[in-house]
Structures are given as structure tokens and as C-alpha cells.
Design an enzyme around this catalytic site. Structure first.
Site, PDB file in Angstrom:
ATOM      1  N   ARG A 110       7.925   4.548  -2.886  1.00 23.76           N
ATOM      2  CA  ARG A 110       8.628   4.534  -3.615  1.00 23.76           C
ATOM      3  C   ARG A 110       9.163   3.717  -3.834  1.00 23.76           C
ATOM      4  NH1 ARG A 110      13.799   7.826  -0.950  1.00 23.76           N
ATOM      5  NH2 ARG A 110      12.646   6.733   0.944  1.00 23.76           N
ATOM      6  N   SER A 178       3.413   1.436   5.478  1.00 28.42           N
ATOM      7  CA  SER A 178       3.108   2.336   7.304  1.00 28.42           C
ATOM      8  C   SER A 178       1.593   2.994   7.829  1.00 28.42           C
ATOM      9  CB  SER A 178       3.969   3.998   7.012  1.00 28.42           C
ATOM     10  OG  SER A 178       5.212   3.134   6.378  1.00 28.42           O
ATOM     11  N   ASP A 231       7.368   1.281   8.579  1.00 31.67           N
ATOM     12  CA  ASP A 231       8.027   2.699   8.711  1.00 31.67           C
ATOM     13  C   ASP A 231       9.253   3.027   9.643  1.00 31.67           C
ATOM     14  OD1 ASP A 231       5.830   3.793   9.269  1.00 31.67           O
ATOM     15  OD2 ASP A 231       5.566   5.783   8.252  1.00 31.67           O
TER      16      ASP A 231
HETATM   17  C1  BGC Z   1       0.264   5.040  11.474  1.00 32.82           C
HETATM   18  C2  BGC Z   1       1.657   3.845  11.417  1.00 32.82           C
HETATM   19  C3  BGC Z   1       3.295   5.134  10.534  1.00 32.82           C
HETATM   20  C4  BGC Z   1       2.603   6.505  11.107  1.00 32.82           C
HETATM   21  C5  BGC Z   1       3.970   7.047  10.129  1.00 32.82           C
HETATM   22  C6  BGC Z   1       0.343   6.708  10.705  1.00 32.82           C
HETATM   23  O1  BGC Z   1      -0.738   6.759  10.413  1.00 32.82           O
HETATM   24  O2  BGC Z   1      -0.805   4.265  11.648  1.00 32.82           O
HETATM   25  O3  BGC Z   1       1.621   2.942  10.730  1.00 32.82           O
HETATM   26  O4  BGC Z   1       4.060   4.724  11.051  1.00 32.82           O
HETATM   27  O5  BGC Z   1       1.802   7.397  10.270  1.00 32.82           O
HETATM   28  O6  BGC Z   1       3.617   6.788   9.054  1.00 32.82           O
END
Ligand code: BGC
Length: 494
Positions: A110, A178, A231
Site C-alpha cells: 500500500r 514487514s 509493521d
Molecule cells: C515477519 C515480521 C512481520 C510479521 C507480520 C513475519 O513473517 O517476520 O517482520 O512483522 O510477519 O507481518
């Protein structure tokens, strides 16, 4: 005449196939070292192996606390990375101006534009969502980032005159990325590894901001990344902006993770200057948590072994949206094989990994129709299994319930671990602290059985008194807005 012969042959052929299939089913049952003869037995066994009594959840919470300490003590000290985020101040509502965010972490990304008006809050926000073609998730860094930068370009090219920045002033962006990143500063960090089905090997070890910046240059986008955030960290910032008691953020979506505010003094591996606030946000990367107390089953083990990241993200693989549907498929596949749950032949579609997605599992789990029509339709549409009996459909719902319950209860245990580590589970100066946990992610938002079970379990774990001081709130869009807020906090023009 010719037609009759064909039909006859087909009937004989069909009978032969059935006999052969029945034979294969019997053989499979005999090969199994611990044959379980009835479908009820397999469900019972699953239920036993997935059991999460309170005593076990408390052990898991304690193990989480121990690992949190270990991860904060030294880099690589634990499976829990406990990453330092360089966010030592959360938004205060003094932020002003137009900022951008790019939120990348799943199959969609996004782009956001947010206009901040100090104490009056967010004056205006606008976003565009774009799905990522699957080949880009396993291609090259350049292809992925060029695609994103091109979309960013479209987004700003079409913006109205009132958002044009004065000449000489660059647009500023909060980049929500993320995945586990080892941050070197608020605006740089190297990718540790991919999760959630991404696998662009050339990217591991590279600075994600540098890659995005190069792609933006190639696409002619004049923008500076002023904050790189996970995130969970974005959600924490967005949550805190709305509610000062927010101290923890948890994502339950495709993947899962948590971030929280830690005392700087409780981070032995931090050798930088002592933050003025005395605090630092920690990105736990709790998806990678592992403990001998986790109720792992044969389905978890095979899912992990056949995944893109074997041995990694074990907790995430038990609790998050990317994997719950796939665990369900694995149980159904075993039952189709061993106890002919769907008739004499194993439905071919059931062999396809990840064919059952968690939203479909959720729809089946929430089916309240007396005949379980939704379950019947989903089995037909997705797996091409028609004419299932009511008892088969009930079995499917039972399995959804077992897997979702285990996931939700484990997530609650993770939250208890954070409350314990931060002392938010006990009295401070004679009072219990108020803790608000900002929650985000499609699994939490849309799978209400899961969400309710998580909330009830957390109340059960903390007890009646503390439960009044611990609140979960849905922080929708939090991660993108939070990133824009952090971009504002770290603006080069402040
Ligand atoms: C990632 C994290 C992320 C989470 C939620 C996980 O697979 O390693 O960095 O915060 O997913 O999106």
C-alpha cells in the site's frame, strides 16, 4: 451398440479403479506404524496433540520471557531476534505536514499519503493498494523494487495541487517493511531473511532502504526514506497516537509478530547513546519463537520441512494466517488417505499445498447453517469434493476449531510473555498499570472465532483483576499511518 460398449467399459473400468483405490487405501493403512482406524480417532489424536491447557500456556509464556531476555542480552543470543528499532520516541501529536508511507509485507503493498495537523490529528489520508505479482516475490531485488517505485510514481503523479511540495523540499516516506531487518539506524537496515513466501535470495544481507532509494532514482521519484519500520512498530506508533496507554503491538495476519516499548537499560546489547526517553521500541520477531513446550504435531513438522524456510518461524507457522489453512489441508489429506474421509479415492486437489486458504477455513468454521452448507460449498468449489455427508462436514468444522483454538491460545500466551517481561502483569506503586495492545492483521480482524478465543484466553491467563487493565484494540491501518508518523518524527526538516 457402440455406445453401450463404451458405457459398459467405463463401468468395469470404474469398478476396477475403485477396487484398486480401496486396495491402496488398505495398503496405506497397513504401512502406517500406528494405524488409526476411524476418522474420530484421528480427530481425537489431533485434539490431544494440539491441547493447550493453562498450565502449558503459562510455561510457554515463561519460555517467551526467558528468550526475550536472552535476545536482548546479545545479538544471536536467542531464536527471538529482539531487534533494536532506533525508535526511541513515539508520536506526540505535534507532527505536522504531509508525509507518505509505503507498506510492504504480504501479497499486496500500500502507498499512503497522510496530512498531519498537530493536536487536531490526521486531517486527511488517502491510499492505493496494489497486489504483487507472485513472480516478483521470488525474482530479483531490482524487479521487486522497480515495480514498487513505479507505483509510487503513479501515486504522486496523480496527486492534487495542494499536496505539491514547495520546491527544494523533498517528500518524505516511512517505509514499513514487514520482514526481519537488522537496523543500522532509523533509516537503514539489512534484511536478515525472508518470511511469508517471499524468497529473493540476492536481497538477504542488503540494505532495503538503499535498494528502494536506487529504484526510486531509476523511476524518477524524488522522495527520501526517513524511517524504516516493521509493521509491528508502525502499528505501535499509530496506536500510541490514538491512545497513550498503547505499549505493545501484535500483528496476526499472513505472518505474526509483536513489538513493545522496552527500558533502554534492559537492553544489554544496545551500545549506542542512551535515549533521552530512556526507552527503545523492540521488534521481537516472535514468529521465530521456538520452545519444547509448543504443542507441535506431525502436520506442523511436515509443513515446516516442506516450507521455503525449514526450521524457521515455528511459532508463526502454528498461529498465523498463512499457515492455518494449510495445516487444515494436511489433516484432511491424511484422513482422506487413511480413513477415506471423502470416499474411496483421495480428491486430487487435496494434494495441492496451500490450496485451502485461511479465509476459506474461517468461512467454514463460522458456518452456522444447520446443514453446514458453506462447508459443503467450499469443499466443492476449492477441492472439487461434492456430496459430502453432514458428518464429514462436521468433522471439517471440528478440525478448523482445533487448529484455530490452538493458534489463538498460543498467541495469547505470547502476549502474556510480554506482559511478564515488562512487569505489566503486576502491581506498580500499589496499582496495576493499564496496558493497551494495538492489534492488526486480517486474521485478527476477520476470523472472529480466533479473535474471541484469543481474548478469552488472555483474560483467563491474567486473571480477573489484571484483565480489567489489559485491553486489546484493533488498530486498523495502524502500520501504514504509524510509518508516516515516524517519518514525520524523523523528518530532515525538523
Ligand atoms: C515477519 C515480521 C512481520 C510479521 C507480520 C513475519 O513473517 O517476520 O517482520 O512483522 O510477519 O507481518
Amino acid at each position: 451398440m457402440g455406445k453401450k460398449v463404451t458405457v459398459g467399459a467405463a463401468v468395469i473400468g470404474g469398478a476396477a479403479v475403485c477396487a484398486a483405490a480401496a486396495f491402496i487405501v488398505r495398503c496405506r493403512m497397513q504401512q502406517n506404524s500406528n494405524p488409526v482406524s476411524k476418522s474420530g480417532d484421528i480427530v481425537k489424536e489431533l485434539e490431544e496433540h494440539c491441547a493447550t491447557p493453562v498450565s502449558k500456556l503459562k510455561q510457554i509464556a515463561d519460555a517467551m520471557t526467558v528468550e526475550m531476555h536472552a535476545g536482548l542480552a546479545s545479538e544471536g543470543g536467542s531464536k527471538l531476534k529482539m531487534l533494536i528499532t532506533y525508535v526511541d520516541n513515539l508520536p506526540t501529536r505535534d507532527e505536522q505536514g504531509v508525509y507518505y508511507a509505503l507498506d510492504l509485507g504480504g501479497t499486496n503493498f500500500r502507498v499512503l499519503r497522510v496530512q498531519l495537523a498537530g493536536k487536531s490529528g490526521i486531517e486527511y489520508k488517502e491510499f492505493a493498494e496494489v497486489s504483487i505479482p507472485p513472480q516478483l516475490m521470488v525474482g530479483t531485488p531490482e524487479a521487486l523494487f522497480d515495480y514498487i517505485a513505479a507505483e509510487l510514481n503513479k501515486f504522486i503523479s496523480s496527486e492534487s495541487e495542494k499536496f505539491r511540495h514547495p520546491s527544494g523540499r523533498q517528500r518524505e516516506l516511512g517505509f514499513t517493511f514487514s520482514f526481519p531487518v537488522l537496523q543500522l539506524s532509523i533509516d537503514s537496515g539489512t534484511l536478515i531473511r525472508w518470511t511469508k513466501g517471499f524468497s529473493i535470495q540476492d536481497m538477504v544481507g542488503r540494505d532495503v532502504v538503499a535498494e528502494l532509494t536506487k529504484a526510486m532514482d531509476r523511476q524518477g521519484v524524488d522522495m527520501r526514506v526517513s524511517a524504516l519500520v516493521n509493521d509491528t512498530v508502525g502499528t505501535l506508533a499509530g496506536g500510541k497516537y490514538d491512545n497513550k496507554d498503547v505499549a505493545v503491538a501484535v500483528i496476526l495476519g499472513t505472518g505474526s509478530n509483536a513489538a513493545y516499548v522496552e527500558r533502554a537499560q534492559a537492553i544489554p546489547k544496545w551500545h549506542g547513546p542512551h535515549p533521552k526517553s530512556g526507552e527503545m521500541v523492540i521488534n521481537m520477531e516472535w514468529g521465530n519463537f521456538k520452545s519444547s513446550h509448543l504443542p507441535l504435531t506431525e502436520y506442523d513438522n511436515s509443513l515446516d520441512a516442506e516450507s521455503l524456510n525449514p526450521g524457521e518461524q515455528i511459532f508463526e507457522k502454528m498461529i498465523s494466517g498463512m499457515y492455518l489453512g494449510e495445516l487444515l489441508r494436511r489433516v484432511l489429506y491424511r484422513m482422506a488417505n487413511e480413513v477415506a474421509l471423502f470416499g474411496d479415492t483421495v480428491p486430487p486437489k487435496l494434494k495441492t499445498h496451500f490450496i485451502l486458504r485461511t479465509p476459506e477455513m474461517s468461512a467454514m468454521h463460522h458456518d452456522t447453517s444447520p446443514d453446514l452448507n458453506v462447508v459443503g460449498e467450499k469443499l466443492k468449489d476449492i477441492l472439487e469434493i461434492s456430496n459430502t455427508s453432514l458428518s464429514t462436514r462436521k468433522t471439517v468444522v471440528e478440525i478448523c476449531n482445533i487448529l484455530a483454538t490452538r493458534g489463538a491460545r498460543l498467541a495469547a500466551a505470547g502476549i502474556l510473555g510480554i506482559l511478564k517481561k515488562t512487569g505489566r502483569d503486576s502491581f506498580r506503586d500499589g496499582e496495576l498499570p493499564n496496558t493497551v495492545i494495538a492489534m492488526d492483521g486480517g486474521l485478527y480482524e476477520h476470523y472472529s472465532e480466533y479473535r474471541n478465543c484469543l481474548e478469552n484466553t488472555l483474560n483467563e491467563l491474567v486473571g480477573e483483576k489484571l484483565a480489567k487493565h489489559v485491553k486489546l484494540i484493533l488498530s486498523n491501518d495502524g502500520s501504514g499511518i504509524g510509518a508516516a508518523l515516524l517519518a514525520a518524527c524523523h523528518s530532515q526538516y525538523i
